[in-house]
Design a protein around this motif. Structure first.
Motif, PDB file in Angstrom:
ATOM      1  N   LYS A 152      -2.221 -18.950  15.641  1.00  0.00           N
ATOM      2  CA  LYS A 152      -1.659 -17.897  16.103  1.00  0.00           C
ATOM      3  C   LYS A 152      -0.315 -18.226  15.932  1.00  0.00           C
ATOM      4  O   LYS A 152       0.777 -16.927  16.152  1.00  0.00           O
ATOM      5  CB  LYS A 152      -2.448 -17.553  16.912  1.00  0.00           C
ATOM      6  CG  LYS A 152      -3.768 -16.970  16.665  1.00  0.00           C
ATOM      7  CD  LYS A 152      -4.516 -16.247  17.761  1.00  0.00           C
ATOM      8  CE  LYS A 152      -6.018 -15.586  17.436  1.00  0.00           C
ATOM      9  NZ  LYS A 152      -6.394 -15.228  18.684  1.00  0.00           N
ATOM     10  N   MET A 153       0.705 -19.690  16.744  1.00  0.00           N
ATOM     11  CA  MET A 153       1.320 -20.054  16.796  1.00  0.00           C
ATOM     12  C   MET A 153       2.838 -20.126  16.200  1.00  0.00           C
ATOM     13  O   MET A 153       3.528 -18.840  17.003  1.00  0.00           O
ATOM     14  CB  MET A 153       1.386 -21.258  17.998  1.00  0.00           C
ATOM     15  CG  MET A 153       2.117 -21.305  18.583  1.00  0.00           C
ATOM     16  SD  MET A 153       2.019 -22.658  19.031  1.00  0.00           S
ATOM     17  CE  MET A 153       3.640 -23.485  20.614  1.00  0.00           C
TER      18      MET A 153
ATOM     19  N   TRP B 132      -4.661 -20.323   3.583  1.00  0.00           N
ATOM     20  CA  TRP B 132      -3.613 -19.571   3.694  1.00  0.00           C
ATOM     21  C   TRP B 132      -2.521 -20.972   3.064  1.00  0.00           C
ATOM     22  O   TRP B 132      -1.787 -20.507   2.115  1.00  0.00           O
ATOM     23  CB  TRP B 132      -3.163 -20.588   4.898  1.00  0.00           C
ATOM     24  CG  TRP B 132      -1.427 -20.853   4.956  1.00  0.00           C
ATOM     25  CD1 TRP B 132      -0.236 -19.186   5.488  1.00  0.00           C
ATOM     26  CD2 TRP B 132      -0.287 -21.907   4.770  1.00  0.00           C
ATOM     27  NE1 TRP B 132       0.917 -19.907   5.677  1.00  0.00           N
ATOM     28  CE2 TRP B 132       0.850 -21.326   5.863  1.00  0.00           C
ATOM     29  CE3 TRP B 132      -0.583 -23.843   4.423  1.00  0.00           C
ATOM     30  CZ2 TRP B 132       1.905 -22.072   5.187  1.00  0.00           C
ATOM     31  CZ3 TRP B 132       0.065 -24.337   4.394  1.00  0.00           C
ATOM     32  CH2 TRP B 132       1.576 -23.530   5.023  1.00  0.00           C
TER      33      TRP B 132
ATOM     34  N   LYS C  45       3.083 -17.157  13.947  1.00  0.00           N
ATOM     35  CA  LYS C  45       3.360 -15.656  14.777  1.00  0.00           C
ATOM     36  C   LYS C  45       4.288 -15.726  15.756  1.00  0.00           C
ATOM     37  O   LYS C  45       5.282 -14.842  15.174  1.00  0.00           O
ATOM     38  CB  LYS C  45       2.317 -14.326  14.031  1.00  0.00           C
ATOM     39  CG  LYS C  45       2.768 -13.430  13.975  1.00  0.00           C
ATOM     40  CD  LYS C  45       1.391 -12.280  14.121  1.00  0.00           C
ATOM     41  CE  LYS C  45       2.381 -11.002  14.156  1.00  0.00           C
ATOM     42  NZ  LYS C  45       1.342 -10.057  13.667  1.00  0.00           N
ATOM     43  N   THR C  46       4.074 -16.596  16.361  1.00  0.00           N
ATOM     44  CA  THR C  46       4.845 -15.813  18.231  1.00  0.00           C
ATOM     45  C   THR C  46       6.328 -16.360  17.881  1.00  0.00           C
ATOM     46  O   THR C  46       7.151 -16.401  18.579  1.00  0.00           O
ATOM     47  CB  THR C  46       3.843 -15.814  18.830  1.00  0.00           C
ATOM     48  OG1 THR C  46       3.202 -17.527  19.442  1.00  0.00           O
ATOM     49  CG2 THR C  46       2.946 -14.723  19.015  1.00  0.00           C
TER      50      THR C  46
ATOM     51  N   PHE D  65      -3.897 -24.461  15.707  1.00  0.00           N
ATOM     52  CA  PHE D  65      -3.164 -23.289  16.611  1.00  0.00           C
ATOM     53  C   PHE D  65      -2.225 -21.917  15.765  1.00  0.00           C
ATOM     54  O   PHE D  65      -0.600 -22.352  16.713  1.00  0.00           O
ATOM     55  CB  PHE D  65      -2.367 -23.920  17.827  1.00  0.00           C
ATOM     56  CG  PHE D  65      -2.395 -22.232  19.192  1.00  0.00           C
ATOM     57  CD1 PHE D  65      -3.032 -21.458  18.961  1.00  0.00           C
ATOM     58  CD2 PHE D  65      -1.319 -22.238  19.791  1.00  0.00           C
ATOM     59  CE1 PHE D  65      -2.607 -20.371  19.702  1.00  0.00           C
ATOM     60  CE2 PHE D  65      -1.275 -21.968  21.517  1.00  0.00           C
ATOM     61  CZ  PHE D  65      -1.388 -20.587  20.722  1.00  0.00           C
TER      62      PHE D  65
END
Length: 479
Positions: free
Chosen positions: A39-40, A103, A42-43, A37
């Motif tokens: 994406k987490m 990354w 960034k948030t 996951f």
């Protein structure tokens, strides 16, 4: 707080004074949670002070540093431990691996800075960032979330052998306060107090085996009475009979009984409930129609505060005074699924389903009179089919029966049973499109004023000496 920005993960300074730690077995779970996951990240940026020291996200930073140096094989091994990754398409899996390889070539993370914080405020932030004031709704989790997913996301589901361990309060692992609170539930409640009870779990099987060894009831007095390998009442099949699950009996006593109180059953059957209730300090009376079963039961509970009376369950009021009992528990016959005797007043030996229900209602109506006010009755039942293959709605009939006699339904649980030989039998069932049944219903009824429950029933506790009686402790592994 400043807006989030990206910096190399190697520029972040780990906070060595952070009191939040993580065990060796949980650290890989955090890594896996981040890998599937991304994406987490960034948030949920890391929080740093003006010197680049982590105030929030210390464990995530450690996990990302591991990912930065991981080989392709190590990345795949960690990803393959997650069901989310296994359920991805081959293309999605490839895209995820390529993301992390990219990354690794430029390992940057999102951070935000705590500007203008005093040293004391930094210390306060570290603690508050890892503290949860809320409680999980475990019933909601049990019914609407998959345990495997919750475990992989870092939330300790019902695992009595797991101790409370720290983690980073970043959404990937549960907080230590919650894990500790949840871990202690196994001491208090034996099984999770949810509407779903799963007898297939290791903690349940282990406890059941210990009870079975102590009770040593194998249904010798009614060998071969069970029809077609079906089960009832949390049954263990042995010699062609069904036996009450002792863990279910223990749960009923713990959750709905009165410590040091009285319990009874107007359809007693085997020894299990009487033995368990007496072991837990309750005085038990069972009414059993068959003389050989009552005699055998009394031999097994000799010296305990339990007795079995040979009589028709409909005559329970002749042996037990009105308003004298603290708990009614029963797993009544399932009509003709298992015929116990050829006696004309045996509920399992009735010519029609309606005649069978009449016997049950007479017995339960009299049993309800034996209960004190503000007390529970727990009935374990499962639906049964008629000769044509349709369900009778036996569960619904029991609900209506108790409500008509002043005890409305208060709780209902579903018990998931071991599959056993069901896969073999279901081959035959599915020719008529009958799905294999592997659950029963626990119906909990209440007599009296529900507002009196908190004052009538003590908070449930489960002392260490209780565990010691089984030769186990909180750290025993339930395989």
């Amino acid at each position: 707080m400043s807006k989030s920005t990206q910096i190399p993960v190697t520029d972040i300074i780990l906070n060595e004074d952070n009191p939040r730690q993580m065990s060796e077995d949980k650290f890989p779970r955090l890594i896996e949670s981040l890998l599937v996951f991304p994406k987490m990240l960034k948030t949920r940026p890391m929080v740093l002070d003006e010197n680049g020291v982590v105030l929030g996200g210390n464990m995530r930073t450690r996990a990302l540093l591991w990912i930065k140096d991981a080989t392709l094989q190590q990345l795949k091994e960690r990803l393959e431990a997650q069901s989310k990754y296994k359920n991805m398409t081959e293309y999605e899996q490839k895209q995820l691996i390529e993301f992390w390889q990219s990354w690794q070539a430029r390992p940057k993370v999102y951070v935000t800075y705590a500007e203008g914080y005093t040293e004391e405020e930094k210390r306060e932030f570290v603690i508050k960032d890892n503290t949860s004031f809320g409680d999980w709704d475990w019933n909601e989790l049990a019914n609407n979330w998959e345990p495997m997913e919750l475990e992989e996301w870092g939330l300790d589901c019902w695992q009595p052998d797991k101790v409370a361990e720290g983690g980073d309060n970043d959404g990937s692992t549960g907080s230590s306060s919650e894990a500790g609170k949840h871990g202690s539930l196994s001491d208090k409640f034996i099984a999770p107090p949810f509407t779903i009870l799963d007898t297939r779990q290791g903690y349940w099987r282990q406890r059941k085996a210990m009870w079975r060894e102590r009770i040593a009831d194998f249904g010798e007095s009614r060998e071969g009475t069970l029809a077609d390998g079906e089960t009832n009442c949390m049954a263990t099949i042995n010699n062609g009979v069904s036996l009450l699950d002792p863990v279910m009996a223990e749960i009923v006593c713990r959750w709905f009984g009165i410590e040091g109180g009285t319990a009874f059953d107007c359809f007693a059957g085997d020894t299990v409930f009487g033995y368990v209730a007496a072991t837990l300090g309750m005085s038990f009376t069972g009414i059993e129609l068959r003389e050989e079963q009552a005699t055998l039961n009394n031999e097994r509970v000799e010296g305990m505060c339990a007795r079995y009376i040979c009589d028709d369950g409909q005559n329970v009021g002749k042996h037990i005074a009105a308003g004298s009992q603290d708990l009614l528990f029963s797993c009544p016959p399932y009509y003709d699924l298992e015929v116990y005797s050829d006696k004309p007043n045996d509920a399992s030996n009735q010519p029609t389903y309606e005649a069978f229900l009449d016997i049950l209602e007479n017995a339960f109506a009299n049993a309800i009179d034996c209960l004190k006010q503000n007390r529970f009755a727990v009935i374990v039942v499962g639906d049964i089919r008629d000769k044509e293959g349709y369900y009778y709605d036996f569960v619904g009939d029991i609900k209506r029966m108790f409500k008509a006699h002043g005890m409305p339904l208060y709780n209902e649980c579903i018990i998931v049973e071991p599959i056993g030989t069901l896969p073999q039998r279901v081959q035959r069932y599915m020719r008529n499109r009958k799905v294999g049944k592997c659950h029963q219903n626990v119906l909990v009824f209440y007599k009296g004023d529900i507002k009196a429950i908190p004052t009538t029933y003590n908070e449930i506790t489960y002392a260490s000496e209780d565990l010691a009686a089984f030769g186990m402790d909180n750290n025993d592994t339930a395989e």
